[in-house]
Design a protein around this motif. Structure first.
Motif, PDB file in Angstrom:
ATOM      1  N   GLY A   1       0.498  -1.337  -0.080  1.00 27.40           N
ATOM      2  CA  GLY A   1       0.103   0.122  -0.208  1.00 27.40           C
ATOM      3  C   GLY A   1       0.726   1.059  -0.479  1.00 27.40           C
ATOM      4  O   GLY A   1       2.143   0.840  -0.036  1.00 27.40           O
ATOM      5  N   GLY A   2       0.418   2.682  -0.079  1.00 28.93           N
ATOM      6  CA  GLY A   2       0.666   3.733  -0.162  1.00 28.93           C
ATOM      7  C   GLY A   2       1.747   4.108   0.865  1.00 28.93           C
ATOM      8  O   GLY A   2       2.571   5.222   1.088  1.00 28.93           O
ATOM      9  N   ASN A   3       1.339   2.942   2.108  1.00 31.56           N
ATOM     10  CA  ASN A   3       1.834   3.680   3.173  1.00 31.56           C
ATOM     11  C   ASN A   3       3.215   3.115   3.573  1.00 31.56           C
ATOM     12  O   ASN A   3       3.487   3.440   4.777  1.00 31.56           O
ATOM     13  N   GLY A   4       3.566   1.877   3.093  1.00 26.06           N
ATOM     14  CA  GLY A   4       4.455   1.688   3.316  1.00 26.06           C
ATOM     15  C   GLY A   4       4.016   0.403   3.837  1.00 26.06           C
ATOM     16  O   GLY A   4       4.666  -0.754   4.099  1.00 26.06           O
ATOM     17  N   MET A   5       3.117   0.026   4.013  1.00 28.95           N
ATOM     18  CA  MET A   5       2.632  -1.455   4.704  1.00 28.95           C
ATOM     19  C   MET A   5       2.394  -2.225   3.200  1.00 28.95           C
ATOM     20  O   MET A   5       2.365  -2.380   2.377  1.00 28.95           O
ATOM     21  N   ALA A   6       3.084  -3.716   3.896  1.00 27.37           N
ATOM     22  CA  ALA A   6       2.698  -4.660   3.081  1.00 27.37           C
ATOM     23  C   ALA A   6       3.364  -6.259   3.904  1.00 27.37           C
ATOM     24  O   ALA A   6       2.945  -6.579   4.403  1.00 27.37           O
ATOM     25  N   ILE A   7       2.082  -6.941   2.388  1.00 25.66           N
ATOM     26  CA  ILE A   7       1.832  -7.974   3.111  1.00 25.66           C
ATOM     27  C   ILE A   7       1.943  -9.346   2.433  1.00 25.66           C
ATOM     28  O   ILE A   7       1.540  -9.361   1.018  1.00 25.66           O
ATOM     29  N   SER A   8       2.124 -11.026   2.752  1.00 24.22           N
ATOM     30  CA  SER A   8       2.349 -11.574   2.760  1.00 24.22           C
ATOM     31  C   SER A   8       1.759 -12.833   2.512  1.00 24.22           C
ATOM     32  O   SER A   8       2.224 -12.982   4.027  1.00 24.22           O
ATOM     33  N   LEU A   9       0.472 -12.776   1.948  1.00 27.99           N
ATOM     34  CA  LEU A   9      -0.564 -14.653   2.693  1.00 27.99           C
ATOM     35  C   LEU A   9      -0.251 -15.286   2.313  1.00 27.99           C
ATOM     36  O   LEU A   9      -0.753 -15.628   0.983  1.00 27.99           O
ATOM     37  N   ILE A  10      -0.513 -16.650   2.617  1.00 29.20           N
ATOM     38  CA  ILE A  10      -0.775 -17.734   1.662  1.00 29.20           C
ATOM     39  C   ILE A  10      -2.123 -18.855   2.759  1.00 29.20           C
ATOM     40  O   ILE A  10      -2.178 -19.003   3.605  1.00 29.20           O
ATOM     41  N   GLN A  11      -2.163 -19.644   1.907  1.00 35.19           N
ATOM     42  CA  GLN A  11      -3.760 -20.068   2.470  1.00 35.19           C
ATOM     43  C   GLN A  11      -3.907 -21.860   1.436  1.00 35.19           C
ATOM     44  O   GLN A  11      -3.532 -21.364   0.876  1.00 35.19           O
ATOM     45  N   SER A  12      -4.328 -22.989   2.339  1.00 35.88           N
ATOM     46  CA  SER A  12      -4.546 -23.551   1.844  1.00 35.88           C
ATOM     47  C   SER A  12      -5.325 -25.502   2.823  1.00 35.88           C
ATOM     48  O   SER A  12      -5.441 -24.493   3.871  1.00 35.88           O
TER      49      SER A  12
END
Length: 501
Positions: A330-341
């Motif tokens: 996101g523009g605020n510098g937030m990042a997420i790495s998400l995995i599901q199974s």
């Protein structure tokens, strides 16, 4: 009415098509925000969350919920999830894997069916992420997915091909281009949106889950996610971050650590991965890693086993599984790495009556060896395949990445990071590069793009097979910092794209 153009759908999965242009696919570049998933509708759901004022976590949750509808064989409300979040200043890891029954009463875990089910953790993880980092709320994240499940989505070639090969699919595979709907799942998603995670872990839905497997309602009610400190290991100037056990992310870190000291060639890559997989299967369980796992003396001893003209006969048992991975920034510098199974295609094959929830078969991840730290025990989490990744440069975010696909996941992480760091590949190039895969039977499978390497590898003692299917090599996503902008890619083996605003 015009007759439809004939499309040879079978040709979509033929390797090495001669008519390919020979030019590469461009990466996506954005100023403000980006979402990368394995399905176009999931990417669009994430972008819509951003357009409504949401942040990267809101986008990821909307995409994650949509993937339970668009890729139902690989992930779902009845499965687990893991994530790493960069909040703009520091990393946060969350383990959303469920446990075995609190009371076993002498029962053993099976590969499929009612006694393969562990508590589904994805919904609790969604709720925890929404509460801690989101701005739009869990209900907003689930709305589009519920509408898609009710109104139907169109089956893509990859989803259809995998669905047809699933032995425990709860409904017949739709044809490519056919619309399929999941009304019971739609109702469940809407109920979770209105009532929160308690809708799944308590009451009627929990009772429906307990009625078809060895879990008790108390097991579901007791479930909680766990916030954890990510593992962090530097590889040639880039910090590679993975979640600690019970996930197998440490295998990727071990492979990179072992390779950084070997001759830089494909043979060394494969041998380092064999050693890493062997180590991971020996030590990963629902508990801490050995303190000396990354001691340089131990790593040097492991490297000494690699010879230039011989291959290791490493002994390991690889997990199986199917997964879906996504990332967002996101523009605020937030990042997420998400995995599901759900683990394997359609998990256990068990469906909780009236809910549309296919339950995972993560119980198959426990070791059959009673003396192994990963042996089955009450209320215990099994060895887990799904691993989100994050890259840092010192104390600054580089970006999220991941490659889904059971035993391919640490192997994919290793290869994608090496392409990025050692070869200077951009995210799209790193993801599209041909891959290899070590198999527990002792052979190495190469994608057609690596076929020219087969002769040299055979001369060194490897048993080599050229892959006939792309599905075993995973589907990855990656978004990285590019100055004040973002650059991202979405694996050409999947149905998705990296979309930007």
């Amino acid at each position: 009415m015009l007759a439809p153009v004939h499309v040879d759908l079978n040709a979509l999965f033929e390797p090495g098509r001669a008519e390919a242009s020979g030019w590469r696919r461009m990466p996506a570049v954005a100023r403000e925000a980006m979402v990368a998933t394995s399905h176009s509708q999931a990417t669009r759901a994430g972008l819509r969350a951003l357009e409504r004022g949401g942040n990267a976590v809101d986008a990821a949750l909307a995409a994650a919920a949509m993937l339970t509808v668009c890729e139902p064989g690989d992930n779902g409300v009845g499965g687990d999830a893991f994530a790493i979040v960069w909040d703009g200043e520091q990393l946060h890891g969350i383990n959303g894997s469920g446990r075995s029954p609190g009371r076993l009463d002498g029962r053993e875990a099976s590969e499929y069916g009612p006694t393969s089910v562990t508590v589904p953790g994805a919904v609790r993880l969604w709720a925890d992420l929404a509460e801690r980092f989101g701005t739009l709320g869990l209900d907003a994240a689930l709305g589009a997915a519920a509408d898609a499940a009710a109104g139907g989505v169109v089956c893509t070639p990859r989803v259809g091909d995998k669905w047809r090969g699933a032995e425990r699919a709860p409904m017949p595979a739709p044809a490519v281009g056919e619309t399929y709907a999941m009304p019971e799942l739609a109702a469940t998603l809407r109920r979770i949106a209105s009532e929160g995670p308690a809708a799944l872990y308590e009451g009627e839905i929990a009772a429906a889950i307990a009625a078809v497997c060895w879990l008790a309602e108390e097991d579901l009610e007791a479930h909680r996610s766990e916030w954890v400190e990510p593992l962090r290991r530097r590889y040639r100037g880039v910090d590679v971050c993975e979640l600690p056990p019970n996930g197998q992310g440490v295998a990727a870190l071990l492979a990179l650590a072992l390779y950084d000291g070997l001759d830089p060639d494909l043979h060394s890559e494969i041998e380092a991965m064999k050693l890493a997989l062997e180590d991971a299967r020996a030590v990963v369980h629902d508990g801490p890693l050995p303190d000396d796992l990354f001691d340089e003396e131990r790593l040097a001893g492991r490297r000494s086993l690699v010879g230039a003209d011989r291959t290791l006969d490493a002994s390991f048992v690889l997990p199986r599984g199917g997964t879906t991975y996504l990332c967002a920034v996101g523009g605020n510098g937030m990042a997420i790495s998400l995995i599901q199974s759900l683990y394997e295609r359609f998990g256990s094959g068990v469906v909780a009556g009236g809910t549309g929830i296919v339950l995972q078969n993560r119980g198959a991840g426990f070791s059959d060896d009673a003396g192994h730290p990963n042996a089955l025990a009450p209320a215990k989490r099994p060895y887990h395949t799904i691993i989100p990744g994050m890259l840092l440069e010192g104390d600054a975010l580089l970006g999220p990445f991941g490659v889904m696909g059971g035993p391919m996941q640490p192997q994919g992480h290793f290869q994608v990071v090496r392409r990025l760091v050692d070869e200077g590949a951009d995210p799209q190039a790193a993801l599209d590069a041909p891959r290899w895969r070590v198999e527990e039977a002792g052979y190495v499978e190469l994608e057609p793009g690596l076929a020219a390497e087969a002769g040299d590898l055979r001369a060194r003692g490897h048993e080599i097979r050229i892959a006939a299917s792309q599905h075993g090599f995973g589907v990855g996503q990656m978004i990285l910092r590019l100055g004040d902008a973002w650059i991202g890619g979405s694996d050409g083996r999947g149905d998705g794209y990296a979309g930007a605003i």
